[in-house]
Scaffold this motif. Structure first.
Motif, PDB file in Angstrom:
ATOM      1  N   THR A  32      -7.790  -3.145   0.897  1.00 49.31           N
ATOM      2  CA  THR A  32      -6.874  -3.082  -0.251  1.00 49.31           C
ATOM      3  C   THR A  32      -5.556  -2.426   0.163  1.00 49.31           C
ATOM      4  OG1 THR A  32      -7.731  -0.942  -0.975  1.00 49.31           O
ATOM      5  CG2 THR A  32      -8.699  -2.892  -2.006  1.00 49.31           C
ATOM      6  N   VAL A  33      -4.487  -2.876  -0.487  1.00 44.94           N
ATOM      7  CA  VAL A  33      -3.178  -2.234  -0.396  1.00 44.94           C
ATOM      8  C   VAL A  33      -2.703  -2.090  -1.837  1.00 44.94           C
ATOM      9  CG1 VAL A  33      -0.792  -2.406   0.417  1.00 44.94           C
ATOM     10  CG2 VAL A  33      -2.666  -3.281   1.842  1.00 44.94           C
ATOM     11  N   SER A  34      -2.335  -0.869  -2.222  1.00 45.74           N
ATOM     12  CA  SER A  34      -1.926  -0.644  -3.603  1.00 45.74           C
ATOM     13  C   SER A  34      -0.739   0.304  -3.684  1.00 45.74           C
ATOM     14  CB  SER A  34      -3.100  -0.098  -4.430  1.00 45.74           C
ATOM     15  OG  SER A  34      -3.537   1.141  -3.915  1.00 45.74           O
ATOM     16  N   ALA A  35      -0.121   0.332  -4.859  1.00 48.08           N
ATOM     17  CA  ALA A  35       0.971   1.255  -5.158  1.00 48.08           C
ATOM     18  C   ALA A  35       0.515   2.127  -6.319  1.00 48.08           C
ATOM     19  CB  ALA A  35       2.235   0.485  -5.523  1.00 48.08           C
ATOM     20  N   VAL A  36       0.680   3.438  -6.171  1.00 46.56           N
ATOM     21  CA  VAL A  36       0.322   4.384  -7.220  1.00 46.56           C
ATOM     22  C   VAL A  36       1.616   5.051  -7.683  1.00 46.56           C
ATOM     23  CG1 VAL A  36      -1.044   6.407  -7.826  1.00 46.56           C
ATOM     24  CG2 VAL A  36      -1.925   4.771  -6.145  1.00 46.56           C
ATOM     25  N   PHE A  37       1.850   5.017  -8.990  1.00 43.02           N
ATOM     26  CA  PHE A  37       3.065   5.593  -9.556  1.00 43.02           C
ATOM     27  C   PHE A  37       2.764   6.099 -10.956  1.00 43.02           C
ATOM     28  CE2 PHE A  37       2.809   1.077 -10.294  1.00 43.02           C
ATOM     29  CZ  PHE A  37       3.079   0.935 -11.651  1.00 43.02           C
ATOM     30  N   LYS A  38       3.695   6.849 -11.515  1.00 42.11           N
ATOM     31  CA  LYS A  38       3.525   7.323 -12.882  1.00 42.11           C
ATOM     32  C   LYS A  38       4.464   6.563 -13.800  1.00 42.11           C
ATOM     33  CE  LYS A  38       1.768  11.927 -12.020  1.00 42.11           C
ATOM     34  NZ  LYS A  38       1.954  13.372 -12.233  1.00 42.11           N
ATOM     35  N   GLN A  39       3.886   6.013 -14.854  1.00 40.40           N
ATOM     36  CA  GLN A  39       4.664   5.340 -15.896  1.00 40.40           C
ATOM     37  C   GLN A  39       4.481   6.162 -17.154  1.00 40.40           C
ATOM     38  OE1 GLN A  39       3.889   1.167 -16.305  1.00 40.40           O
ATOM     39  NE2 GLN A  39       5.087   1.008 -18.163  1.00 40.40           N
ATOM     40  N   MET A  40       5.593   6.686 -17.664  1.00 41.51           N
ATOM     41  CA  MET A  40       5.563   7.593 -18.817  1.00 41.51           C
ATOM     42  C   MET A  40       4.595   8.747 -18.539  1.00 41.51           C
ATOM     43  SD  MET A  40       5.967   4.713 -21.827  1.00 41.51           S
ATOM     44  CE  MET A  40       5.355   5.750 -23.090  1.00 41.51           C
ATOM     45  N   ASN A  41       4.642   9.238 -17.305  1.00 41.12           N
ATOM     46  CA  ASN A  41       3.862  10.373 -16.821  1.00 41.12           C
ATOM     47  C   ASN A  41       2.353  10.113 -16.739  1.00 41.12           C
ATOM     48  OD1 ASN A  41       4.270  12.800 -15.544  1.00 41.12           O
ATOM     49  ND2 ASN A  41       3.749  14.004 -17.349  1.00 41.12           N
ATOM     50  N   VAL A  42       1.957   8.846 -16.813  1.00 38.26           N
ATOM     51  CA  VAL A  42       0.547   8.474 -16.694  1.00 38.26           C
ATOM     52  C   VAL A  42       0.363   7.755 -15.348  1.00 38.26           C
ATOM     53  CG1 VAL A  42      -1.319   7.070 -17.661  1.00 38.26           C
ATOM     54  CG2 VAL A  42       0.294   8.228 -19.194  1.00 38.26           C
ATOM     55  N   PRO A  43      -0.554   8.238 -14.488  1.00 38.80           N
ATOM     56  CA  PRO A  43      -0.771   7.573 -13.195  1.00 38.80           C
ATOM     57  C   PRO A  43      -1.284   6.140 -13.369  1.00 38.80           C
ATOM     58  CG  PRO A  43      -1.836   9.727 -13.256  1.00 38.80           C
ATOM     59  CD  PRO A  43      -1.386   9.426 -14.656  1.00 38.80           C
ATOM     60  N   VAL A  44      -0.687   5.242 -12.590  1.00 38.18           N
ATOM     61  CA  VAL A  44      -1.064   3.825 -12.600  1.00 38.18           C
ATOM     62  C   VAL A  44      -1.271   3.400 -11.152  1.00 38.18           C
ATOM     63  CG1 VAL A  44      -0.288   1.478 -13.142  1.00 38.18           C
ATOM     64  CG2 VAL A  44       0.328   3.384 -14.668  1.00 38.18           C
ATOM     65  N   GLU A  45      -2.367   2.695 -10.875  1.00 37.23           N
ATOM     66  CA  GLU A  45      -2.579   2.127  -9.545  1.00 37.23           C
ATOM     67  C   GLU A  45      -2.628   0.617  -9.678  1.00 37.23           C
ATOM     68  OE1 GLU A  45      -5.410   2.345  -5.572  1.00 37.23           O
ATOM     69  OE2 GLU A  45      -5.761   3.751  -7.215  1.00 37.23           O
ATOM     70  N   SER A  46      -1.753  -0.053  -8.936  1.00 36.34           N
ATOM     71  CA  SER A  46      -1.652  -1.504  -8.977  1.00 36.34           C
ATOM     72  C   SER A  46      -1.848  -2.053  -7.577  1.00 36.34           C
ATOM     73  CB  SER A  46      -0.283  -1.927  -9.511  1.00 36.34           C
ATOM     74  OG  SER A  46      -0.096  -1.428 -10.817  1.00 36.34           O
ATOM     75  N   LYS A  47      -2.631  -3.117  -7.463  1.00 37.24           N
ATOM     76  CA  LYS A  47      -2.949  -3.677  -6.149  1.00 37.24           C
ATOM     77  C   LYS A  47      -2.067  -4.871  -5.819  1.00 37.24           C
ATOM     78  CE  LYS A  47      -7.610  -2.024  -6.060  1.00 37.24           C
ATOM     79  NZ  LYS A  47      -9.003  -2.244  -5.907  1.00 37.24           N
ATOM     80  N   PHE A  48      -1.751  -4.978  -4.538  1.00 40.29           N
ATOM     81  CA  PHE A  48      -1.091  -6.173  -4.025  1.00 40.29           C
ATOM     82  C   PHE A  48      -2.194  -7.163  -3.691  1.00 40.29           C
ATOM     83  CE2 PHE A  48       2.115  -2.946  -3.242  1.00 40.29           C
ATOM     84  CZ  PHE A  48       3.281  -3.592  -3.618  1.00 40.29           C
ATOM     85  N   LYS A  49      -2.050  -8.384  -4.171  1.00 36.07           N
ATOM     86  CA  LYS A  49      -3.082  -9.396  -3.950  1.00 36.07           C
ATOM     87  C   LYS A  49      -2.918 -10.137  -2.629  1.00 36.07           C
ATOM     88  CE  LYS A  49      -4.228 -10.391  -8.730  1.00 36.07           C
ATOM     89  NZ  LYS A  49      -4.355 -11.456  -9.724  1.00 36.07           N
ATOM     90  N   LYS A  50      -1.679 -10.164  -2.083  1.00 39.75           N
ATOM     91  CA  LYS A  50      -1.437 -10.923  -0.859  1.00 39.75           C
ATOM     92  C   LYS A  50      -0.727 -10.043   0.165  1.00 39.75           C
ATOM     93  CE  LYS A  50      -1.090 -15.351  -3.217  1.00 39.75           C
ATOM     94  NZ  LYS A  50      -0.227 -16.497  -3.491  1.00 39.75           N
ATOM     95  N   TYR A  51      -1.359  -9.910   1.329  1.00 43.80           N
ATOM     96  CA  TYR A  51      -0.792  -9.130   2.423  1.00 43.80           C
ATOM     97  C   TYR A  51      -1.492  -9.540   3.707  1.00 43.80           C
ATOM     98  CZ  TYR A  51      -5.042  -6.540   1.480  1.00 43.80           C
ATOM     99  OH  TYR A  51      -6.357  -6.216   1.254  1.00 43.80           O
ATOM    100  N   THR A  52      -0.836  -9.256   4.812  1.00 46.04           N
ATOM    101  CA  THR A  52      -1.459  -9.465   6.117  1.00 46.04           C
ATOM    102  C   THR A  52      -1.319  -8.175   6.913  1.00 46.04           C
ATOM    103  OG1 THR A  52       0.572 -10.369   7.063  1.00 46.04           O
ATOM    104  CG2 THR A  52      -1.020 -11.949   6.196  1.00 46.04           C
ATOM    105  N   VAL A  53      -2.351  -7.865   7.655  1.00 49.77           N
ATOM    106  CA  VAL A  53      -2.370  -6.674   8.495  1.00 49.77           C
ATOM    107  C   VAL A  53      -2.775  -7.115   9.898  1.00 49.77           C
ATOM    108  CG1 VAL A  53      -3.396  -4.399   8.871  1.00 49.77           C
ATOM    109  CG2 VAL A  53      -3.057  -5.228   6.523  1.00 49.77           C
ATOM    110  N   ALA A  54      -1.964  -6.754  10.880  1.00 46.34           N
ATOM    111  CA  ALA A  54      -2.294  -7.022  12.282  1.00 46.34           C
ATOM    112  C   ALA A  54      -2.419  -5.670  12.973  1.00 46.34           C
ATOM    113  CB  ALA A  54      -1.213  -7.869  12.937  1.00 46.34           C
ATOM    114  N   ILE A  55      -3.595  -5.398  13.516  1.00 47.24           N
ATOM    115  CA  ILE A  55      -3.850  -4.129  14.185  1.00 47.24           C
ATOM    116  C   ILE A  55      -4.407  -4.398  15.580  1.00 47.24           C
ATOM    117  CG2 ILE A  55      -5.142  -1.964  14.139  1.00 47.24           C
ATOM    118  CD1 ILE A  55      -5.415  -2.307  11.100  1.00 47.24           C
ATOM    119  N   ASP A  56      -3.750  -3.826  16.576  1.00 42.97           N
ATOM    120  CA  ASP A  56      -4.270  -3.782  17.943  1.00 42.97           C
ATOM    121  C   ASP A  56      -4.682  -2.334  18.144  1.00 42.97           C
ATOM    122  OD1 ASP A  56      -3.672  -6.426  18.410  1.00 42.97           O
ATOM    123  OD2 ASP A  56      -1.759  -6.008  19.373  1.00 42.97           O
TER     124      ASP A  56
END
Length: 184
Positions: A32-56
């Motif tokens: 998973t890759v997500s962004a956590v932020f506060k909206q009107m001082n309430v924590p919100v976690e939203s996920k990105f549905k499309k991403y690629t990760v390349a790890i060596d």
């Protein structure tokens, strides 16, 4: 005879290079890759549905490791179809002009057992910054699990223009969280 020695030397070099850092295949069902932020001082976690990760990655030689992450900005799911369209607009990610946010590592250093310090360039909405963040890594069933959290300021990347620059509605502080499961 010289030809045989050259072939043997080239073969040994190839084996040595292959043994350094190994390209891992990401398991998208467990990552998973997500962004956590506060909206009107309430924590919100939203996920990105499309991403690629390349790890060596080579656990024995983390300094030889490399990582690249590309996230499709229009894939952020904030839980509402209309809001998902809103965050893709010019004032937020401007996904039409900047469809991807990217991170490319320049250095990965050991920070103790199961810990790494990662340095690289983060580019969002055409703005690039040098960043460093801690990362944990552990072996799990023949795979590697990489976890981390990267705090950023959204306004430094022009995320939230015009009326959205006001941080009273959406805070400037955003944490990009990731849990990446990868193996051979």
């Amino acid at each position: 005879m010289k030809t045989m020695k050259k072939i043997a030397l080239v073969s040994l070099m190839g084996v040595a290079l292959a043994a350094s850092a190994a390209a891992l295949k990401t398991d998208p069902a467990k990552s998973t890759v997500s962004a956590v932020f506060k909206q009107m001082n309430v924590p919100v976690e939203s996920k990105f549905k499309k991403y690629t990760v390349a790890i060596d990655y080579d656990a024995a030689k983390p300094d030889a490791s490399k990582a690249t992450v590309e996230v499709e900005t229009a894939s952020l799911d904030v839980g509402d179809a209309d809001m998902n369209k809103e965050v893709a607009k010019k004032e937020w990610f401007n996904s039409a002009q900047f469809p991807k946010a990217t991170f490319v590592s320049s250095s990965i250093k050991s920070a103790g057992a199961g810990k790494l310090n990662v340095t690289g360039k983060l580019t969002i909405k055409g703005k690039t910054a040098d960043i460093t963040f801690p990362l944990t890594v552990k072996a799990d069933g023949g795979k590697q699990v990489f976890e981390g959290a990267l705090p950023i300021k959204r306004l430094a990347y022009n995320i939230g223009e015009g009326e959205w620059k006001d941080t009273g509605m959406v805070a400037d502080e955003v944490t990009i969280k990731f849990h990446v499961v990868a193996g051979q």
